[in-house]
Design a protein around this motif. Structure first.
Motif, PDB file in Angstrom:
ATOM      1  N   THR A 102      40.434  44.207  35.327  1.00 43.36           N
ATOM      2  CA  THR A 102      39.025  44.332  35.703  1.00 43.36           C
ATOM      3  C   THR A 102      38.260  45.176  34.693  1.00 43.36           C
ATOM      4  O   THR A 102      37.120  44.863  34.327  1.00 43.36           O
ATOM      5  CB  THR A 102      38.908  44.957  37.103  1.00 43.36           C
ATOM      6  N   SER A 103      38.884  46.245  34.214  1.00 43.74           N
ATOM      7  CA  SER A 103      38.214  47.108  33.238  1.00 43.74           C
ATOM      8  C   SER A 103      38.004  46.386  31.913  1.00 43.74           C
ATOM      9  O   SER A 103      36.945  46.510  31.294  1.00 43.74           O
ATOM     10  CB  SER A 103      39.046  48.378  33.019  1.00 43.74           C
ATOM     11  N   MET A 104      39.003  45.620  31.475  1.00 48.59           N
ATOM     12  CA  MET A 104      38.882  44.923  30.196  1.00 48.59           C
ATOM     13  C   MET A 104      37.845  43.817  30.259  1.00 48.59           C
ATOM     14  O   MET A 104      37.061  43.631  29.326  1.00 48.59           O
ATOM     15  CB  MET A 104      40.240  44.362  29.768  1.00 48.59           C
ATOM     16  N   THR A 105      37.839  43.061  31.354  1.00 49.12           N
ATOM     17  CA  THR A 105      36.889  41.961  31.451  1.00 49.12           C
ATOM     18  C   THR A 105      35.460  42.441  31.673  1.00 49.12           C
ATOM     19  O   THR A 105      34.512  41.715  31.387  1.00 49.12           O
ATOM     20  CB  THR A 105      37.286  41.021  32.603  1.00 49.12           C
ATOM     21  N   SER A 106      35.286  43.666  32.170  1.00 47.79           N
ATOM     22  CA  SER A 106      33.936  44.185  32.385  1.00 47.79           C
ATOM     23  C   SER A 106      33.228  44.463  31.068  1.00 47.79           C
ATOM     24  O   SER A 106      32.001  44.459  30.994  1.00 47.79           O
ATOM     25  CB  SER A 106      33.986  45.461  33.228  1.00 47.79           C
ATOM     26  N   SER A 111      33.773  42.536  28.384  1.00 48.79           N
ATOM     27  CA  SER A 111      33.817  41.290  27.626  1.00 48.79           C
ATOM     28  C   SER A 111      32.783  40.330  28.168  1.00 48.79           C
ATOM     29  O   SER A 111      32.473  40.318  29.364  1.00 48.79           O
ATOM     30  CB  SER A 111      35.217  40.667  27.707  1.00 48.79           C
ATOM     31  N   SER A 112      32.259  39.516  27.274  1.00 52.36           N
ATOM     32  CA  SER A 112      31.297  38.496  27.671  1.00 52.36           C
ATOM     33  C   SER A 112      31.974  37.198  28.077  1.00 52.36           C
ATOM     34  O   SER A 112      31.310  36.208  28.369  1.00 52.36           O
ATOM     35  CB  SER A 112      30.321  38.216  26.513  1.00 52.36           C
ATOM     36  N   ASN A 113      33.287  37.182  28.081  1.00 54.74           N
ATOM     37  CA  ASN A 113      34.040  35.982  28.446  1.00 54.74           C
ATOM     38  C   ASN A 113      33.779  35.651  29.908  1.00 54.74           C
ATOM     39  O   ASN A 113      33.853  36.503  30.782  1.00 54.74           O
ATOM     40  CB  ASN A 113      35.532  36.201  28.214  1.00 54.74           C
ATOM     41  N   ALA A 114      33.513  34.362  30.157  1.00 54.20           N
ATOM     42  CA  ALA A 114      33.180  33.934  31.514  1.00 54.20           C
ATOM     43  C   ALA A 114      34.403  33.538  32.313  1.00 54.20           C
ATOM     44  O   ALA A 114      34.282  32.989  33.398  1.00 54.20           O
ATOM     45  CB  ALA A 114      32.197  32.759  31.464  1.00 54.20           C
ATOM     46  N   THR A 115      35.595  33.774  31.794  1.00 50.67           N
ATOM     47  CA  THR A 115      36.813  33.407  32.507  1.00 50.67           C
ATOM     48  C   THR A 115      36.923  34.209  33.797  1.00 50.67           C
ATOM     49  O   THR A 115      36.799  35.434  33.770  1.00 50.67           O
ATOM     50  CB  THR A 115      38.049  33.679  31.634  1.00 50.67           C
ATOM     51  N   PRO A 116      37.161  33.545  34.935  1.00 48.59           N
ATOM     52  CA  PRO A 116      37.329  34.292  36.195  1.00 48.59           C
ATOM     53  C   PRO A 116      38.482  35.279  36.093  1.00 48.59           C
ATOM     54  O   PRO A 116      39.533  34.981  35.532  1.00 48.59           O
ATOM     55  CB  PRO A 116      37.606  33.184  37.217  1.00 48.59           C
ATOM     56  N   ILE A 117      38.273  36.452  36.657  1.00 49.14           N
ATOM     57  CA  ILE A 117      39.278  37.512  36.554  1.00 49.14           C
ATOM     58  C   ILE A 117      40.556  37.143  37.287  1.00 49.14           C
ATOM     59  O   ILE A 117      41.646  37.618  36.956  1.00 49.14           O
ATOM     60  CB  ILE A 117      38.690  38.828  37.089  1.00 49.14           C
ATOM     61  N   GLY A 118      40.447  36.270  38.305  1.00 56.04           N
ATOM     62  CA  GLY A 118      41.618  35.885  39.057  1.00 56.04           C
ATOM     63  C   GLY A 118      42.677  35.201  38.211  1.00 56.04           C
ATOM     64  O   GLY A 118      43.879  35.332  38.488  1.00 56.04           O
ATOM     65  N   GLN A 119      42.270  34.469  37.178  1.00 54.37           N
ATOM     66  CA  GLN A 119      43.238  33.792  36.317  1.00 54.37           C
ATOM     67  C   GLN A 119      44.079  34.793  35.534  1.00 54.37           C
ATOM     68  O   GLN A 119      45.285  34.598  35.350  1.00 54.37           O
ATOM     69  CB  GLN A 119      42.512  32.845  35.362  1.00 54.37           C
ATOM     70  N   TRP A 120      43.451  35.862  35.065  1.00 53.23           N
ATOM     71  CA  TRP A 120      44.203  36.904  34.353  1.00 53.23           C
ATOM     72  C   TRP A 120      45.136  37.654  35.287  1.00 53.23           C
ATOM     73  O   TRP A 120      46.296  37.920  34.956  1.00 53.23           O
ATOM     74  CB  TRP A 120      43.230  37.871  33.681  1.00 53.23           C
ATOM     75  N   ILE A 121      44.632  38.012  36.460  1.00 50.65           N
ATOM     76  CA  ILE A 121      45.475  38.717  37.429  1.00 50.65           C
ATOM     77  C   ILE A 121      46.648  37.839  37.840  1.00 50.65           C
ATOM     78  O   ILE A 121      47.789  38.307  37.943  1.00 50.65           O
ATOM     79  CB  ILE A 121      44.637  39.121  38.651  1.00 50.65           C
ATOM     80  N   PHE A 122      46.384  36.568  38.057  1.00 55.97           N
ATOM     81  CA  PHE A 122      47.430  35.633  38.456  1.00 55.97           C
ATOM     82  C   PHE A 122      48.520  35.530  37.396  1.00 55.97           C
ATOM     83  O   PHE A 122      49.713  35.636  37.690  1.00 55.97           O
ATOM     84  CB  PHE A 122      46.804  34.258  38.713  1.00 55.97           C
TER      85      PHE A 122
END
Length: 378
Positions: free
Chosen positions: A65-69, A71-82
């Motif tokens: 969550t901290s890294m994606t916050s 980043s401008s990447n629109a990838t849903p965070i759930g995919q990374w957590i998964f």
């Protein structure tokens, strides 16, 4: 008084029946599970597993969550957590599972209880499959305890229910094969410490050593070839793009990954990642850990040869392509990737698991002509 005919050959020893029934398999598995449930240590281990995996998955969620916050990447965070949670849970499962079957046979043999099963109406196949089923069921208990953290990613978005089902099914299959290999080493080796060591070595062989052999193979197999290609000879002073091309002889490096990719196909982490349904139809856009491994292993199977950024500007007739065409050539599209590698990994695991169970059954089949040194009957 009865007489004995000395010329009559002695009666041959009755061979252990080789029938296979679900009642026999379930009986052995139930006895094995009851013996494990009588110990209170498994409850403590399972509780520590649930808490430990939960803490790590929580840290993964927080870090992602901290890294994606930022980043401008629109990838849903759930995919990374998964993806990260799946890799960690599979890693932990590969650490625990070998110990669940590595003492199933030699432990009972050393304790004198295996001979009781062999002297019963149970066949050798029923004993082996029952031991394997008990170990696999125990490993599934740890996997089920981890399911809440895998499903956790669904709430974050970007992960389909079908992806979760496929990943869980593949991990169950991998753990089943690991249990089969562990039971084989338990039947093969006399000492429990040796069988446990060989079980962990088998897991390390496909998960870590396979990657090491792939990397070393790239160094050994790669070779340079001389090819004649078109390369830019003049450039625009304003845009810096090439304006003319000429034929030159240059060196291209062939890594030979088309020969080494089977080493990746047998890796359990690659097997899970490559068999997972993609979240995007664009194979060039790598957005998740699972996609990164899938695209990487399929690209390795295709064994692309780097033609160099400059050669992409030129056609075979020496003409210069446009900027749009150059961008298209330098992108890794789905056409540049080879087919899936997970079917080959599945075949390897099915063969390995089948041979392991067959070898274990051969080791406990009675009557036994010769016994290894240190092996007891009862």
């Amino acid at each position: 008084m009865s007489t004995v005919d000395l010329h009559e050959p002695p009666t041959a020893a009755v061979e252990q029946p080789r029938r296979l029934t679900w009642h026999g398999v379930s009986t052995v598995a139930r006895l094995e599970l009851i013996q494990r449930l009588r110990s209170s240590r498994w409850k403590i281990v399972l509780a520590l597993w649930f808490v430990g995996v939960g803490v790590i998955c929580l840290l993964i969620t927080t870090a992602t969550t901290s890294m994606t916050s930022y980043s401008s990447n629109a990838t849903p965070i759930g995919q990374w957590i998964f993806g990260m949670n799946v890799f960690f849970i599979l890693f932990m499962g590969l650490l625990v599972t070998p110990s669940l079957g590595s003492t199933a046979i030699n432990g009972d043999r050393n304790g004198g209880t295996l001979a009781i099963l062999q002297a019963s109406l149970l066949s050798s196949w029923e004993i082996i499959l029952g031991k394997w089923l008990a170990g696999w069921t125990t490993s599934l208990a740890f996997l089920i305890a981890s399911l809440p953290y895998i499903i956790w990613s669904l709430a974050a978005g970007g992960v389909s229910v079908w992806s979760v089902i496929v990943v869980v099914a593949v991990m169950m299959f991998i753990l089943a094969v690991v249990c089969a290999v562990s039971v084989f080493w338990s039947a093969k080796m006399v000492k429990t410490a040796t069988s446990t060591l060989m079980s962990y070595f088998s897991v390390a062989l496909v998960s870590l050593i396979s990657l090491l052999l792939f990397g070393l193979g790239l160094v050994v197999i790669q070779h340079d070839t001389q090819v004649r290609v078109m390369q830019p000879s003049e450039w625009s002073p304003t845009t810096g793009n090439p304006t003319a091309c000429e034929p030159v002889t240059t060196t291209r490096t062939d890594l030979g990954m088309d020969y080494l990719w089977p080493l990746l196909a047998i890796n359990p982490f690659v097997l899970v990642a490559d068999s997972t349904p993609q979240h995007s139809e664009d194979m060039a856009s790598v957005e998740t850990p699972l996609q990164a491994i899938q695209v990487g292993v399929r690209l390795a199977r295709a064994n692309p040869v780097d033609m160099g950024w400059d050669s992409e500007w030129c056609n075979e007739d020496g003409s210069v392509v446009s900027q749009a065409e150059y961008n298209k050539r330098t992108e890794t599209t789905q056409e540049d990737l080879a087919g899936a590698v997970w079917p080959y990994g599945f075949v390897f695991y099915v063969i390995a698991g089948g041979l392991a169970l067959f070898g274990a059954e051969r080791r406990i089949r009675t009557p036994v002509a010769t016994l290894a040194k240190g092996v007891r009957i009862a």
